[in-house]
Design a protein around this motif. Sequence first.
Motif, PDB file in Angstrom:
ATOM      1  N   HIS A  10      25.506  49.709  12.681  1.00 20.78           N
ATOM      2  CA  HIS A  10      26.219  49.246  13.880  1.00 20.78           C
ATOM      3  C   HIS A  10      27.502  50.053  14.091  1.00 20.78           C
ATOM      4  O   HIS A  10      27.804  50.464  15.211  1.00 20.78           O
ATOM      5  N   LEU A  11      28.245  50.276  13.025  1.00 22.51           N
ATOM      6  CA  LEU A  11      29.490  51.036  13.153  1.00 22.51           C
ATOM      7  C   LEU A  11      29.223  52.479  13.562  1.00 22.51           C
ATOM      8  O   LEU A  11      29.932  53.032  14.406  1.00 22.51           O
ATOM      9  N   ILE A  12      28.198  53.079  12.999  1.00 18.53           N
ATOM     10  CA  ILE A  12      27.864  54.460  13.368  1.00 18.53           C
ATOM     11  C   ILE A  12      27.414  54.529  14.825  1.00 18.53           C
ATOM     12  O   ILE A  12      27.770  55.453  15.552  1.00 18.53           O
ATOM     13  N   ALA A  13      26.669  53.521  15.280  1.00 19.20           N
ATOM     14  CA  ALA A  13      26.217  53.508  16.676  1.00 19.20           C
ATOM     15  C   ALA A  13      27.371  53.305  17.651  1.00 19.20           C
ATOM     16  O   ALA A  13      27.356  53.855  18.753  1.00 19.20           O
ATOM     17  N   THR A  14      28.368  52.531  17.260  1.00 20.78           N
ATOM     18  CA  THR A  14      29.471  52.241  18.175  1.00 20.78           C
ATOM     19  C   THR A  14      30.650  53.196  18.001  1.00 20.78           C
ATOM     20  O   THR A  14      31.518  53.257  18.867  1.00 20.78           O
ATOM     21  N   MET A  65      37.786  47.007  14.832  1.00 19.19           N
ATOM     22  CA  MET A  65      37.791  45.540  14.758  1.00 19.19           C
ATOM     23  C   MET A  65      36.807  44.926  15.742  1.00 19.19           C
ATOM     24  O   MET A  65      36.082  43.995  15.402  1.00 19.19           O
ATOM     25  N   VAL A  66      36.762  45.443  16.963  1.00 19.50           N
ATOM     26  CA  VAL A  66      35.834  44.855  17.939  1.00 19.50           C
ATOM     27  C   VAL A  66      34.390  45.133  17.523  1.00 19.50           C
ATOM     28  O   VAL A  66      33.511  44.289  17.713  1.00 19.50           O
ATOM     29  N   ALA A  67      34.134  46.276  16.898  1.00 17.43           N
ATOM     30  CA  ALA A  67      32.778  46.566  16.411  1.00 17.43           C
ATOM     31  C   ALA A  67      32.397  45.602  15.285  1.00 17.43           C
ATOM     32  O   ALA A  67      31.268  45.098  15.241  1.00 17.43           O
TER      33      ALA A  67
END
Length: 149
Positions: A10-14, A65-67
């Motif tokens: 998820h972090l890599i995608a965002t 933080m939002v991710a």
Amino acid sequence: MKKPDSLRAHLIATMPHLDRDPDKLLMFVDEGRILGTGTGTRSYEYQYTLNLILTNFGGNPDAVMVAVVDWLATNQPELLDNNERRRDAIQFEADILKEDLVDLSIKLPLTERVIARTVAGRWETEAISEPAPVESDWLAIFERKAAGG
């Protein structure tokens, strides 16, 4: 345990810069324990603190933080929805390296349920996903609760 890999994806995608430099994203499972169900089955729950570390981070911390909050809304929603849990749910520390560069550590108390059963004399396990949130717009839920609704 599947949640660390899910959060990493998820972090890599965002945050695409993490895909270009994946060594800047570190994850550690701390304080892990197994909690039996107390039902006579061999099913259990992982309980642990996920320590997410971004090294030499020069971006806006709000983007991280939002991710994280977005991922939690689906994968550990009680950390956002439960008044008692959310008070200490997301903890962070930052080592300020330069004016615009930090090492950022975020700690999340996570759980994962596992169903264990025997099939043809062999143990099989199945990780159980979190139930789908009733309302998919977590920001609307958060804002409504913040407004006292």
